[in-house]
Design a protein around this motif. Structure first.
Motif, PDB file in Angstrom:
ATOM      1  N   THR A  20       0.830  -1.207   0.000  1.00 43.45           N
ATOM      2  CA  THR A  20       0.000   0.000   0.000  1.00 43.45           C
ATOM      3  C   THR A  20       0.860   1.252   0.000  1.00 43.45           C
ATOM      4  O   THR A  20       0.580   2.209  -0.733  1.00 43.45           O
ATOM      5  N   TYR A  41      -3.076  -6.751  -5.342  1.00 46.24           N
ATOM      6  CA  TYR A  41      -3.738  -7.151  -4.091  1.00 46.24           C
ATOM      7  C   TYR A  41      -4.259  -8.582  -4.170  1.00 46.24           C
ATOM      8  O   TYR A  41      -4.333  -9.284  -3.155  1.00 46.24           O
ATOM      9  N   ALA A  67      -8.307  -1.015  -0.175  1.00 50.29           N
ATOM     10  CA  ALA A  67      -7.180  -0.353  -0.840  1.00 50.29           C
ATOM     11  C   ALA A  67      -7.479  -0.123  -2.319  1.00 50.29           C
ATOM     12  O   ALA A  67      -7.188   0.953  -2.858  1.00 50.29           O
TER      13      ALA A  67
END
Length: 166
Positions: A20, A41, A67
Protein backbone atom coordinates in the motif's frame (compact mmCIF):
# COMPACT_ATOMS: atom_id res chain seq x y z
CA UNK A 1 5.60 -27.81 10.99
CA UNK A 2 3.40 -25.43 12.92
CA UNK A 3 3.97 -21.74 12.37
CA UNK A 4 3.43 -19.06 14.95
CA UNK A 5 0.09 -17.46 13.93
CA UNK A 6 1.05 -14.05 15.32
CA UNK A 7 4.21 -13.98 13.18
CA UNK A 8 2.30 -15.27 10.16
CA UNK A 9 -0.42 -12.60 10.46
CA UNK A 10 2.19 -9.95 11.21
CA UNK A 11 4.16 -10.85 8.10
CA UNK A 12 1.13 -10.68 5.80
CA UNK A 13 -0.19 -7.47 7.33
CA UNK A 14 3.29 -5.96 6.97
CA UNK A 15 3.32 -7.00 3.28
CA UNK A 16 -0.09 -5.40 2.84
CA UNK A 17 1.14 -2.15 4.39
CA UNK A 18 4.35 -2.26 2.32
CA UNK A 19 2.42 -2.76 -0.94
CA UNK A 20 0.00 0.00 0.00
CA UNK A 21 2.84 2.40 0.81
CA UNK A 22 4.55 1.59 -2.50
CA UNK A 23 1.30 2.03 -4.45
CA UNK A 24 0.32 5.29 -2.79
CA UNK A 25 2.48 7.50 -5.07
CA UNK A 26 2.05 5.20 -8.09
CA UNK A 27 -1.76 5.12 -7.92
CA UNK A 28 -2.04 8.74 -9.04
CA UNK A 29 -0.28 8.12 -12.35
CA UNK A 30 -2.72 8.29 -15.29
CA UNK A 31 -1.47 5.04 -16.89
CA UNK A 32 -2.26 2.99 -13.78
CA UNK A 33 -5.59 1.18 -14.09
CA UNK A 34 -7.88 -0.64 -11.72
CA UNK A 35 -6.60 -3.97 -13.05
CA UNK A 36 -3.06 -3.16 -11.85
CA UNK A 37 -4.24 -2.68 -8.30
CA UNK A 38 -6.54 -5.66 -8.39
CA UNK A 39 -3.74 -7.96 -9.56
CA UNK A 40 -1.27 -6.80 -6.94
CA UNK A 41 -3.74 -7.15 -4.09
CA UNK A 42 -4.99 -10.44 -5.53
CA UNK A 43 -1.45 -11.79 -5.20
CA UNK A 44 -1.49 -10.79 -1.54
CA UNK A 45 -4.81 -12.57 -1.08
CA UNK A 46 -3.52 -15.73 -2.76
CA UNK A 47 -0.38 -15.79 -0.60
CA UNK A 48 -2.28 -15.10 2.62
CA UNK A 49 -4.88 -17.74 1.72
CA UNK A 50 -2.16 -20.27 1.03
CA UNK A 51 -0.33 -19.75 4.29
CA UNK A 52 -2.85 -18.37 6.75
CA UNK A 53 -6.11 -20.13 6.01
CA UNK A 54 -9.60 -18.73 5.86
CA UNK A 55 -9.44 -16.11 8.61
CA UNK A 56 -6.31 -14.37 7.30
CA UNK A 57 -7.58 -14.56 3.74
CA UNK A 58 -10.89 -12.94 4.75
CA UNK A 59 -9.02 -10.10 6.48
CA UNK A 60 -6.80 -9.65 3.41
CA UNK A 61 -9.91 -9.57 1.17
CA UNK A 62 -11.46 -6.76 3.19
CA UNK A 63 -8.20 -4.79 3.39
CA UNK A 64 -7.42 -5.31 -0.29
CA UNK A 65 -10.91 -4.34 -1.36
CA UNK A 66 -10.59 -1.14 0.67
CA UNK A 67 -7.18 -0.35 -0.84
CA UNK A 68 -8.37 -0.98 -4.41
CA UNK A 69 -11.46 1.17 -3.81
CA UNK A 70 -9.39 3.95 -2.21
CA UNK A 71 -6.49 4.04 -4.69
CA UNK A 72 -7.83 2.80 -8.03
CA UNK A 73 -11.62 3.18 -8.33
CA UNK A 74 -12.80 6.69 -9.24
CA UNK A 75 -13.10 8.95 -7.37
CA UNK A 76 -9.57 8.10 -6.26
CA UNK A 77 -8.47 8.51 -2.66
CA UNK A 78 -12.05 8.41 -1.47
CA UNK A 79 -14.55 5.69 -0.72
CA UNK A 80 -17.41 6.11 -3.12
CA UNK A 81 -20.78 4.47 -3.26
CA UNK A 82 -20.46 0.81 -4.23
CA UNK A 83 -20.90 0.14 -7.94
CA UNK A 84 -21.17 -3.04 -9.97
CA UNK A 85 -17.42 -2.91 -10.52
CA UNK A 86 -16.85 -2.77 -6.77
CA UNK A 87 -19.11 -5.76 -6.29
CA UNK A 88 -17.30 -7.72 -9.01
CA UNK A 89 -13.93 -6.96 -7.40
CA UNK A 90 -15.21 -7.99 -3.97
CA UNK A 91 -16.77 -11.21 -5.28
CA UNK A 92 -13.57 -12.01 -7.20
CA UNK A 93 -11.44 -11.44 -4.10
CA UNK A 94 -13.68 -13.61 -1.91
CA UNK A 95 -13.91 -16.37 -4.53
CA UNK A 96 -10.14 -16.43 -4.91
CA UNK A 97 -9.57 -16.49 -1.17
CA UNK A 98 -12.14 -19.24 -0.63
CA UNK A 99 -10.87 -21.47 -3.44
CA UNK A 100 -7.20 -21.10 -2.50
CA UNK A 101 -7.90 -21.68 1.20
CA UNK A 102 -9.95 -24.78 0.46
CA UNK A 103 -7.33 -26.14 -1.92
CA UNK A 104 -4.61 -25.65 0.69
CA UNK A 105 -6.72 -27.30 3.40
CA UNK A 106 -7.39 -30.26 1.11
CA UNK A 107 -3.72 -30.47 0.16
CA UNK A 108 -2.64 -30.46 3.81
CA UNK A 109 -5.19 -33.18 4.67
CA UNK A 110 -3.97 -35.26 1.73
CA UNK A 111 -0.35 -34.79 2.78
CA UNK A 112 -1.22 -35.78 6.35
CA UNK A 113 -2.99 -38.90 5.11
CA UNK A 114 -0.04 -39.77 2.87
CA UNK A 115 2.35 -39.37 5.81
CA UNK A 116 0.17 -41.61 7.98
CA UNK A 117 0.05 -44.23 5.23
CA UNK A 118 3.83 -44.08 4.74
CA UNK A 119 4.30 -44.62 8.49
CA UNK A 120 1.90 -47.57 8.36
CA UNK A 121 3.83 -49.06 5.43
CA UNK A 122 7.09 -48.69 7.37
CA UNK A 123 5.51 -50.34 10.41
CA UNK A 124 4.17 -53.21 8.29
CA UNK A 125 7.56 -53.59 6.63
CA UNK A 126 9.25 -53.84 10.02
CA UNK A 127 6.67 -56.41 11.14
CA UNK A 128 7.26 -58.38 7.95
CA UNK A 129 11.00 -58.45 8.60
CA UNK A 130 10.38 -59.73 12.14
CA UNK A 131 8.01 -62.40 10.83
CA UNK A 132 10.53 -63.46 8.16
CA UNK A 133 13.25 -63.67 10.82
CA UNK A 134 10.97 -65.76 13.05
CA UNK A 135 10.06 -68.01 10.12
CA UNK A 136 13.73 -68.46 9.26
CA UNK A 137 14.53 -69.27 12.88
CA UNK A 138 11.66 -71.79 12.97
CA UNK A 139 12.95 -73.38 9.76
CA UNK A 140 16.46 -73.68 11.24
CA UNK A 141 15.01 -75.23 14.42
CA UNK A 142 12.95 -77.73 12.39
CA UNK A 143 16.04 -78.68 10.38
CA UNK A 144 18.08 -79.08 13.60
CA UNK A 145 15.30 -81.24 15.07
CA UNK A 146 15.24 -83.39 11.93
CA UNK A 147 19.05 -83.80 12.04
CA UNK A 148 18.92 -84.63 15.77
CA UNK A 149 16.24 -87.26 15.18
CA UNK A 150 18.26 -88.73 12.28
CA UNK A 151 21.39 -88.87 14.50
CA UNK A 152 19.47 -90.55 17.36
CA UNK A 153 17.92 -93.04 14.92
CA UNK A 154 21.36 -93.80 13.48
CA UNK A 155 22.90 -94.24 16.94
CA UNK A 156 20.00 -96.42 18.03
CA UNK A 157 20.46 -98.57 14.93
CA UNK A 158 24.23 -98.83 15.46
CA UNK A 159 23.72 -99.84 19.09
CA UNK A 160 21.04 -102.42 18.25
CA UNK A 161 23.18 -104.21 15.69
CA UNK A 162 25.94 -105.36 18.11
CA UNK A 163 23.43 -106.20 20.81
CA UNK A 164 21.41 -108.43 18.48
CA UNK A 165 24.50 -110.32 17.41
CA UNK A 166 25.29 -111.02 21.04
Amino acid sequence: MMRNPVLLWGRWLFLYVAVTVVFYPIATLPEIRIAHGVLVYLLLIVGASREGGRALSAVMVVLSYGAVDWFFVPPRQAFGTPTQLDLIILIGFFATATVISQLVITLRQTASLATARAEEIERLGAERLLLERDASRAHVLREAERLKNALIASLAHDLRSPITTL
